[in-house]
Design an enzyme around this catalytic site. Structure first.
Site, PDB file in Angstrom:
ATOM      1  N   ASP A  29       0.021  -0.907   4.679  1.00 48.98           N
ATOM      2  CA  ASP A  29      -0.413   0.328   5.531  1.00 48.98           C
ATOM      3  C   ASP A  29      -1.555   0.910   5.261  1.00 48.98           C
ATOM      4  O   ASP A  29      -2.525   1.422   5.951  1.00 48.98           O
ATOM      5  CB  ASP A  29       0.661   1.236   5.097  1.00 48.98           C
ATOM      6  N   ASP A  35      -7.141  -3.271  -5.072  1.00 48.76           N
ATOM      7  CA  ASP A  35      -7.873  -2.277  -5.268  1.00 48.76           C
ATOM      8  C   ASP A  35      -9.504  -3.077  -5.013  1.00 48.76           C
ATOM      9  O   ASP A  35     -10.380  -2.556  -4.449  1.00 48.76           O
ATOM     10  CB  ASP A  35      -7.908  -1.622  -6.527  1.00 48.76           C
ATOM     11  N   LYS A  42      -1.308  -7.147  -6.803  1.00 55.28           N
ATOM     12  CA  LYS A  42      -1.591  -6.357  -7.679  1.00 55.28           C
ATOM     13  C   LYS A  42      -0.760  -6.791  -8.978  1.00 55.28           C
ATOM     14  O   LYS A  42      -0.089  -5.980  -9.645  1.00 55.28           O
ATOM     15  CB  LYS A  42      -1.152  -4.990  -7.408  1.00 55.28           C
TER      16      LYS A  42
HETATM   17  C1  IPM Z   1       1.747   2.380  10.287  1.00 56.72           C
HETATM   18  C2  IPM Z   1       2.165   3.895  10.079  1.00 56.72           C
HETATM   19  C3  IPM Z   1       3.595   3.886   9.587  1.00 56.72           C
HETATM   20  C4  IPM Z   1       3.749   3.147   8.395  1.00 56.72           C
HETATM   21  C5  IPM Z   1       4.122   5.404   9.661  1.00 56.72           C
HETATM   22  C6  IPM Z   1       3.977   6.243  10.827  1.00 56.72           C
HETATM   23  C7  IPM Z   1       5.394   5.420   9.081  1.00 56.72           C
HETATM   24  O1  IPM Z   1       1.278   4.843   9.190  1.00 56.72           O
HETATM   25  O2  IPM Z   1       2.467   1.661  11.076  1.00 56.72           O
HETATM   26  O3  IPM Z   1       0.798   1.952   9.586  1.00 56.72           O
HETATM   27  O4  IPM Z   1       3.550   4.015   7.221  1.00 56.72           O
HETATM   28  O5  IPM Z   1       4.257   2.092   8.328  1.00 56.72           O
HETATM   29 MG    MG Z   2      -0.265   3.405   8.613  1.00 56.23          MG
END
Ligand code: IPM
Ligand code: MG
Length: 368
Positions: free
Chosen positions: A252, A228, A196
């Site tokens: 994530d 995005d 980004k």
């Molecule tokens: C993942 C999960 C974790 C993260 C959480 C549970 C903290 O969502 O492994 O993707 O955000 O990394």
């Molecule tokens: Mg996650």
């Protein structure tokens, strides 16, 4: 005879029941190969907090320290239940992030894979899926917003405020880039760099380092994609992607979208690799709403076992058999509730039945 110690952190919610199925598969791997696994169960997550006052207790740390690999189930509670635990002791902040930090598992591999024959699992149209979905997200796992300094308080105007820091140094970026480029070399020699840089300075450095590392892998074609835009492209044309590399927070979010285009987060295993230690976990949460009902999909947990076999125990061929066994169960027309909605034509089976069928398929396969 090889011997490996595995720390087993079953976790919360659906964790214990899907872990049980993964261990059944591991047992069969043991029967079929010249290997023994010593399982070392330990409390981790909310269950550990309620039993010991600590989500990642010392006893669990000791077991993980000794282990050759760590198999970890999902952790966490519902939004409401979480509030019963002090913010810093909640399983995500109190256990998972410390685990990642302790073993410096900076390279998180999240395959997003759906063979053409299983295209009906996906919410995408068959013509969008084409020959199937087969990509891997490489997520940086120990830097960025997750681990930056945080501060909360009341500012000079008397307003509550919060500050979280997104920090990377060039070495952190370089090492994840090497992982991504090496993986690209083993696959289609195509790397999508997700960033980004039109807004974030962190992405400007990210891209700079990427370009430096790219010089060492001249055969790999790099495509730069704003995060995005990548989110849209994953829905419109997932086949264009092969290896995607991104920082922690982007990874994530996009990896959950990966589960979305497959049709279920239950299809998302992952490997979290550091230089000295690795752990394996489903990419999804603990789904407290369906816990204990024997309906969760154990694929992500069994897939995590397959990734452990390949990455920690040098058993890539047997790992392929585990994948094939799971695909075989799907090919026979079965799946758990997440992928056997009414009208889908897929026959619904329980968590335990899915595990049993995988075991049956694996037992029937020629030994490697
Ligand atoms: C993942 C999960 C974790 C993260 C959480 C549970 C903290 O969502 O492994 O993707 O955000 O990394
Ligand atoms: Mg996650």
């Amino acid at each position: 005879m090889k011997h490996y110690k595995i720390a087993v952190l079953a976790g919360d919610g659906i964790g214990p029941e899907i872990t049980q199925e993964a261990l059944k598969v591991l047992k069969v791997v043991e029967e079929r190969n010249d290997v023994t696994f010593e399982l070392m169960p330990a409390l981790f997550g909310a269950c550990a907090y309620f039993a010991t006052g600590d989500a990642f207790p010392q006893a669990t740390i000791d077991i993980c320290d000794q282990a050759d690999a760590i198999l970890k189930g999902p952790i966490g509670l519902s939004h409401e239940e979480s509030k019963k635990i002090p913010v810093d002791k909640q399983p995500e902040r109190g256990a998972l992030l410390p685990l990642r930090r302790r073993y410096n598992t900076y390279a998180n591999f999240r395959p997003v894979s759906l063979p053409k024959a299983l295209a009906h699992f996906s919410p995408l149209k068959p013509e969008v899926i084409g020959e199937g979905i087969d990509l891997i997200m490489v997520r940086e796992l120990v830097g960025g917003l997750y681990f930056g300094e945080k501060e909360m308080g009341v500012n000079e105007q008397g307003l509550r405020y919060v500050r979280e820091t997104l920090e990377y140094d060039e070495e952190q970026i370089r090492r994840i880039m090497h992982q991504a480029f090496k993986l690209a070399m083993k696959r289609r020699k195509l790397l999508h760099n997700i960033h980004k840089s039109n807004v974030l300075k962190s992405s400007v450095l990210w891209n700079e380092v990427m370009e430096e590392v790219a010089k060492e892998y001249p055969e790999v074609k790099v495509v730069n994609y704003l995060v995005d835009a990548a989110a849209t492209a994953l829905c419109l044309n997932p086949a264009q992607f092969d290896v995607m590399v991104m920082e922690n927070m982007f990874g994530d979010i996009l990896s959950d979208q990966g589960g979305g285009i497959l049709g279920s987060l239950g299809l998302m295993p992952s490997a979290c690799l550091g230089d000295d230690k690795a752990y394996y976990e489903p990419s999804h949460g603990s789904a407290p709403d369906i816990a204990g009902k024997n309906i969760a999909n154990p694929y992500s947990m069994i897939g995590s076992v397959a990734m452990m076999l390949e990455n920690s125990f040098d058993m890539a061929d047997e790992a392929k058999n585990v994948w094939a066994a799971m695909q075989g169960v799907f090919a026979d027309g079965f799946s758990t509730a997440d992928l056997s909605k009414p009208g889908s034509g897929v026959k619904m089976i329980s968590t335990v039945e899915f595990g049993d069928k995988v075991v049956e398929k694996l037992r029937a396969m020629p030994k490697v």
